[in-house]
Design a protein around this motif. Sequence first.
Motif, PDB file in Angstrom:
ATOM      1  N   THR A  57       0.785   8.017 -10.048  1.00 47.61           N
ATOM      2  CA  THR A  57       1.107   9.389 -10.441  1.00 47.61           C
ATOM      3  C   THR A  57       2.316   9.413 -11.364  1.00 47.61           C
ATOM      4  O   THR A  57       2.349  10.150 -12.359  1.00 47.61           O
ATOM      5  N   ASP A  58       3.331   8.594 -11.051  1.00 41.37           N
ATOM      6  CA  ASP A  58       4.515   8.532 -11.911  1.00 41.37           C
ATOM      7  C   ASP A  58       4.147   8.074 -13.319  1.00 41.37           C
ATOM      8  O   ASP A  58       4.636   8.628 -14.317  1.00 41.37           O
ATOM      9  N   VAL A  72       0.883  19.568 -16.178  1.00 39.54           N
ATOM     10  CA  VAL A  72       0.042  18.558 -15.540  1.00 39.54           C
ATOM     11  C   VAL A  72       0.500  18.297 -14.109  1.00 39.54           C
ATOM     12  O   VAL A  72      -0.318  18.166 -13.195  1.00 39.54           O
ATOM     13  N   ALA A  73       1.823  18.254 -13.890  1.00 39.56           N
ATOM     14  CA  ALA A  73       2.338  18.060 -12.541  1.00 39.56           C
ATOM     15  C   ALA A  73       1.888  19.191 -11.623  1.00 39.56           C
ATOM     16  O   ALA A  73       1.509  18.964 -10.464  1.00 39.56           O
ATOM     17  N   ALA A  74       1.892  20.411 -12.151  1.00 37.06           N
ATOM     18  CA  ALA A  74       1.441  21.561 -11.362  1.00 37.06           C
ATOM     19  C   ALA A  74      -0.051  21.460 -11.057  1.00 37.06           C
ATOM     20  O   ALA A  74      -0.499  21.813  -9.961  1.00 37.06           O
ATOM     21  N   THR A  75      -0.836  20.948 -12.016  1.00 38.48           N
ATOM     22  CA  THR A  75      -2.272  20.780 -11.795  1.00 38.48           C
ATOM     23  C   THR A  75      -2.533  19.764 -10.701  1.00 38.48           C
ATOM     24  O   THR A  75      -3.404  19.954  -9.842  1.00 38.48           O
ATOM     25  N   ILE A  76      -1.783  18.655 -10.705  1.00 36.88           N
ATOM     26  CA  ILE A  76      -1.944  17.636  -9.665  1.00 36.88           C
ATOM     27  C   ILE A  76      -1.615  18.222  -8.298  1.00 36.88           C
ATOM     28  O   ILE A  76      -2.339  18.007  -7.314  1.00 36.88           O
ATOM     29  N   PHE A  86     -11.330  21.080 -11.629  1.00 36.12           N
ATOM     30  CA  PHE A  86     -10.270  21.525 -12.535  1.00 36.12           C
ATOM     31  C   PHE A  86     -10.545  20.993 -13.934  1.00 36.12           C
ATOM     32  O   PHE A  86     -11.336  20.077 -14.137  1.00 36.12           O
ATOM     33  N   SER A  87      -9.866  21.570 -14.903  1.00 34.16           N
ATOM     34  CA  SER A  87      -9.832  21.016 -16.251  1.00 34.16           C
ATOM     35  C   SER A  87      -8.489  21.361 -16.866  1.00 34.16           C
ATOM     36  O   SER A  87      -7.869  22.376 -16.523  1.00 34.16           O
ATOM     37  N   GLY A 118     -10.884  12.972  -2.741  1.00 33.74           N
ATOM     38  CA  GLY A 118     -10.172  12.878  -4.008  1.00 33.74           C
ATOM     39  C   GLY A 118     -10.866  13.675  -5.088  1.00 33.74           C
ATOM     40  O   GLY A 118     -11.678  14.563  -4.815  1.00 33.74           O
ATOM     41  N   THR A 119     -10.521  13.343  -6.311  1.00 35.83           N
ATOM     42  CA  THR A 119     -11.143  13.984  -7.469  1.00 35.83           C
ATOM     43  C   THR A 119     -11.558  12.908  -8.448  1.00 35.83           C
ATOM     44  O   THR A 119     -10.974  11.817  -8.485  1.00 35.83           O
ATOM     45  N   HIS A 120     -12.582  13.182  -9.236  1.00 39.50           N
ATOM     46  CA  HIS A 120     -13.063  12.231 -10.230  1.00 39.50           C
ATOM     47  C   HIS A 120     -13.605  13.002 -11.415  1.00 39.50           C
ATOM     48  O   HIS A 120     -13.957  14.171 -11.303  1.00 39.50           O
ATOM     49  N   GLY A 121     -13.644  12.363 -12.549  1.00 38.50           N
ATOM     50  CA  GLY A 121     -14.120  13.043 -13.738  1.00 38.50           C
ATOM     51  C   GLY A 121     -13.879  12.206 -14.966  1.00 38.50           C
ATOM     52  O   GLY A 121     -13.986  10.981 -14.922  1.00 38.50           O
ATOM     53  N   PHE A 122     -13.532  12.849 -16.077  1.00 43.95           N
ATOM     54  CA  PHE A 122     -13.409  12.112 -17.330  1.00 43.95           C
ATOM     55  C   PHE A 122     -12.219  12.590 -18.143  1.00 43.95           C
ATOM     56  O   PHE A 122     -11.735  13.716 -18.007  1.00 43.95           O
TER      57      PHE A 122
END
Length: 230
Positions: A57-58, A72-76, A86-87, A118-122
């Motif tokens: 994450t860091d 991006v930190a807020a999205t995580i 999410f996108s 978890g989450t997965h995507g592209f």
Amino acid sequence: MSWHLDGQTPYVEQALAGGVPQRVGWFRFYFADQRWEWSEEVQRIHGYEPGTVTPTTDLVLTHKHPDDRGQVAATIDQILNTHEAFSTRHRIIDTGGHVRHIVVVGDKLFDEQGEVIGTHGFYIDVSPSVERTQDELVTARLAEISEHRAAIEQAKGMLMLIYNIDEDAAFNLLRWLSQEANVKLRRLAEQIVDDFRNAGLTANSHSEFDHLLLTAHRRIHRPDGQAVNG
């Protein structure tokens, strides 16, 4: 799509063979230990040679453009709490100091018991490009003369509108998704068009489009009524 926890190589790795530059790759993020997995292409997008980096994450946040890092930190944090699709569109800075424009789309990742782990995507690199590779030009021309051009063009248009990407990025994304799911481009495009039309542009949230895009292959059926990947 080949999102299984069995250690098998996703179809996208086959698509990336041969040295032809591609600008789409997959990722996985596991909630329990906040462990990341990046495909070879996502590593390249960040400027790394495959196998030379272990994403954390860091590290993910370090590569974000300073003006976009908070977003991006807020999205995580949000996906850790909500476990929803999410996108996000933001900029990263690769190891060479180049700014790259990225669209990331993710959906729920389930274990064998059906629990969300978890989450997965592209990732898709939508950075402006001065020139296109010969492979991209040939592929685009083939799509244009295809008898099934209408569905592909419609799907491209929807992706361009919803994700604010250009025509080349939209086609590269469609092609990658079809290879990853091992289904024909035309059939996947038709399913995406149907799904997005049914959702309408007034869908409750952007995450609805994200989920539909990443699961479209599951709703494609053969003439015998069975799902293509079912």
